[in-house]
Design a protein around this motif. Structure first.
Motif, PDB file in Angstrom:
ATOM      1  N   ILE A   1       8.148  18.334   3.909  1.00  0.00           N
ATOM      2  CA  ILE A   1       9.204  19.138   4.500  1.00  0.00           C
ATOM      3  C   ILE A   1      10.004  18.136   5.317  1.00  0.00           C
ATOM      4  CG2 ILE A   1       9.742  21.251   5.739  1.00  0.00           C
ATOM      5  CD1 ILE A   1       7.749  21.479   3.290  1.00  0.00           C
ATOM      6  N   TRP A   2      11.004  17.531   4.677  1.00  0.00           N
ATOM      7  CA  TRP A   2      11.610  16.275   5.131  1.00  0.00           C
ATOM      8  C   TRP A   2      12.929  16.551   5.840  1.00  0.00           C
ATOM      9  CZ3 TRP A   2       9.534  11.818   5.899  1.00  0.00           C
ATOM     10  CH2 TRP A   2      10.272  10.638   5.899  1.00  0.00           C
ATOM     11  N   VAL A   3      12.878  16.638   7.156  1.00  0.00           N
ATOM     12  CA  VAL A   3      14.043  16.902   7.988  1.00  0.00           C
ATOM     13  C   VAL A   3      14.773  15.614   8.345  1.00  0.00           C
ATOM     14  CG1 VAL A   3      14.763  17.782  10.256  1.00  0.00           C
ATOM     15  CG2 VAL A   3      13.031  19.013   8.923  1.00  0.00           C
ATOM     16  N   SER A   4      14.037  14.541   8.509  1.00  0.00           N
ATOM     17  CA  SER A   4      14.559  13.340   9.171  1.00  0.00           C
ATOM     18  C   SER A   4      15.803  12.756   8.535  1.00  0.00           C
ATOM     19  CB  SER A   4      13.458  12.271   9.243  1.00  0.00           C
ATOM     20  OG  SER A   4      12.861  12.066   7.986  1.00  0.00           O
ATOM     21  N   GLY A   5      15.882  12.705   7.197  1.00  0.00           N
ATOM     22  CA  GLY A   5      16.998  12.031   6.561  1.00  0.00           C
ATOM     23  C   GLY A   5      18.147  12.914   6.160  1.00  0.00           C
ATOM     24  N   ARG A   6      18.096  14.204   6.471  1.00  0.00           N
ATOM     25  CA  ARG A   6      19.113  15.124   5.988  1.00  0.00           C
ATOM     26  C   ARG A   6      20.454  14.915   6.672  1.00  0.00           C
ATOM     27  NH1 ARG A   6      16.676  15.587   1.563  1.00  0.00           N
ATOM     28  NH2 ARG A   6      14.571  16.434   1.729  1.00  0.00           N
ATOM     29  N   ALA A   7      21.523  15.094   5.901  1.00  0.00           N
ATOM     30  CA  ALA A   7      22.874  14.975   6.447  1.00  0.00           C
ATOM     31  C   ALA A   7      23.092  16.028   7.513  1.00  0.00           C
ATOM     32  CB  ALA A   7      23.906  15.138   5.322  1.00  0.00           C
ATOM     33  N   GLY A   8      23.856  15.654   8.559  1.00  0.00           N
ATOM     34  CA  GLY A   8      24.178  16.621   9.596  1.00  0.00           C
ATOM     35  C   GLY A   8      24.989  17.776   9.037  1.00  0.00           C
ATOM     36  N   GLY A   9      24.920  18.940   9.690  1.00  0.00           N
ATOM     37  CA  GLY A   9      25.675  20.094   9.228  1.00  0.00           C
ATOM     38  C   GLY A   9      24.822  21.014   8.375  1.00  0.00           C
ATOM     39  N   GLU A  10      25.390  21.501   7.271  1.00  0.00           N
ATOM     40  CA  GLU A  10      24.714  22.512   6.452  1.00  0.00           C
ATOM     41  C   GLU A  10      23.354  22.041   5.947  1.00  0.00           C
ATOM     42  OE1 GLU A  10      25.292  25.030   2.279  1.00  0.00           O
ATOM     43  OE2 GLU A  10      26.733  23.482   2.849  1.00  0.00           O
ATOM     44  N   GLU A  11      23.274  20.786   5.505  1.00  0.00           N
ATOM     45  CA  GLU A  11      22.013  20.304   4.954  1.00  0.00           C
ATOM     46  C   GLU A  11      20.917  20.284   6.007  1.00  0.00           C
ATOM     47  OE1 GLU A  11      20.186  16.340   2.754  1.00  0.00           O
ATOM     48  OE2 GLU A  11      22.338  16.715   2.660  1.00  0.00           O
ATOM     49  N   LEU A  12      21.217  19.779   7.182  1.00  0.00           N
ATOM     50  CA  LEU A  12      20.224  19.762   8.261  1.00  0.00           C
ATOM     51  C   LEU A  12      19.881  21.175   8.706  1.00  0.00           C
ATOM     52  CD1 LEU A  12      18.465  18.298  10.326  1.00  0.00           C
ATOM     53  CD2 LEU A  12      20.476  18.126  11.809  1.00  0.00           C
ATOM     54  N   ASP A  13      20.896  22.033   8.839  1.00  0.00           N
ATOM     55  CA  ASP A  13      20.632  23.414   9.241  1.00  0.00           C
ATOM     56  C   ASP A  13      19.700  24.102   8.243  1.00  0.00           C
ATOM     57  OD1 ASP A  13      22.310  23.032  11.391  1.00  0.00           O
ATOM     58  OD2 ASP A  13      24.031  24.057  10.486  1.00  0.00           O
ATOM     59  N   THR A  14      19.934  23.852   6.949  1.00  0.00           N
ATOM     60  CA  THR A  14      19.081  24.444   5.916  1.00  0.00           C
ATOM     61  C   THR A  14      17.661  23.918   6.028  1.00  0.00           C
ATOM     62  OG1 THR A  14      20.988  24.638   4.427  1.00  0.00           O
ATOM     63  CG2 THR A  14      18.796  24.777   3.432  1.00  0.00           C
TER      64      THR A  14
END
Length: 374
Positions: A46-59
């Protein structure tokens, strides 16, 4: 309301979960006896660290909450909030990590920059040499080979859920109505096609030849038990080059001044590593985008990964128990979390989360359910 879900990978199963949780009747159809695709052939991160800011991180953050809630109900998922560490070496890699912890959303991710001693206090198995480590508290893990089985076992407790395996959906015969290759007709208010990397056949007929989704192939491996606990997931600094959260002038400088190892560059590699419930390590991975994909695996990426892991652990790897390749579907525009498209009356295609599928599937399904008014 009646819902038909086509596909028993993690995206399809999470759609079934959302529908059953909301009190609807669900039939889930899988062409194999069990799902055999990317939903099993991944890290279970469940990989939060590398996600793009905005919609991707929120998801990803919403999915992280949902995974934890579901994991509390279904211990067999093996959910654990283990966090991750990315050790760095040299001033260029360190600068990228420092830029990451300076992001405005760093606190939401749980980013911290740790000294080697602090990192080893979190994960004592990291006995190799490094200068610092980026810690992400919000990362977590589940067991990918058994997660769908555990979810389905829980779903099967509901009288509103039916699972049909060994059936391939071949034809749309009317609004919300499909026929499988046994000749059975399934009628529902909504059909969700969650067919993963299977983008031909009926999917191509319904979505057309210009579906903005591509297939990506990867190689991974798993070891015998390590003999000690790897308390966090582990990445290497090549992950900075791959994940959008790390984009910064510091990353531009790293790319300009410090080339990847030749094998890593050729196979578009990063290190990700997670310990399984049996103590073994899942290690990967590579990325191949050009068709036709090779039908065999090649040894050089495995040798490269083994060397990187041994340098971080400061010890030899256990015996490699398994090697495999997998294929997943990814939106051509990689900034999009998922491709969600109505392809016929009452029928929706949900595909293309790429390497985010395991991470984001609970939130992807929740969004589908909300948008369709389930």
């Amino acid at each position: 309301m009646r819902v038909t879900v086509v596909g028993a990978g993690v995206v399809g199963t999470m759609h079934a979960w959302q529908a059953v949780e909301r009190g609807h009747e669900v039939v889930q159809i899988e062409r194999e006896r069990e799902a055999r695709g990317a939903s099993l052939r991944n890290f279970g991160q469940i990989w939060v660290s590398g996600r793009a800011g905005g919609e991707e991180l929120d998801t990803a953050l919403r999915a992280r909450e949902l995974w934890q809630e579901i994991g509390a109900r279904i211990p067999a998922l093996g959910f654990r909030p283990n966090g991750s560490l990315t050790p760095v070496r040299g001033e260029l890699e360190l600068a990228v990590a420092e830029a990451a912890v300076s992001r405005p959303d760093a606190a939401a991710r749980g980013y911290k920059l740790l000294t080697p001693a602090e990192a080893r206090a979190v994960n004592p198995a990291l006995r190799g040499e490094f200068d610092a480590a980026l810690y992400c508290e919000r990362d977590a893990a589940v067991e990918p080979r058994t997660a769908q089985l555990a979810l389905r076992a829980e779903l099967s407790k509901s009288p509103n859920y039916t699972f049909l395996s060994g059936r391939e959906v071949r034809e749309v015969t009317g609004p919300g109505t499909v026929r499988d290759d046994h000749g059975d007709i399934h009628t529902a208010d909504t059909v969700i096609l969650a067919t993963g990397a299977w983008l031909g056949g009926l999917v191509r007929e319904l979505a057309g030849p210009d579906l903005p989704v591509r297939r990506v192939r990867l190689q991974m491996m798993q070891t015998d038990p390590l003999g000690e606990t790897l308390t966090t997931s582990v990445a290497d600094a090549d992950s900075f080059r791959y994940y959008p959260a790390y984009a910064s002038p510091a990353l531009d400088e790293l790319n300009a001044r410090q080339a990847q190892a030749a094998t890593a560059a050729e196979h578009k590699m990063q290190l990700l590593m997670v310990q399984r419930a049996d103590g073994g390590l899942t290690i990967g991975d590579t990325h191949e985008y050009e068709h036709p994909f090779a039908f065999d695996t090649v040894e050089e990426p495995y040798e490269h990964l083994a060397g990187v892991v041994e340098s971080l652990l400061g010890r030899p790897l256990p015996r490699i128990r398994r090697r495999w390749a997998g294929v997943y579907a990814q939106c051509v525009d990689s900034t999009r979390v998922v491709h969600r498209q109505q392809v016929s009356e009452g029928i929706w295609l949900v595909t293309g989360p790429g390497g985010r599928g395991m991470t984001c599937s609970p939130a992807i399904a929740e969004t589908t359910a909300n948008e369709l008014g389930w």
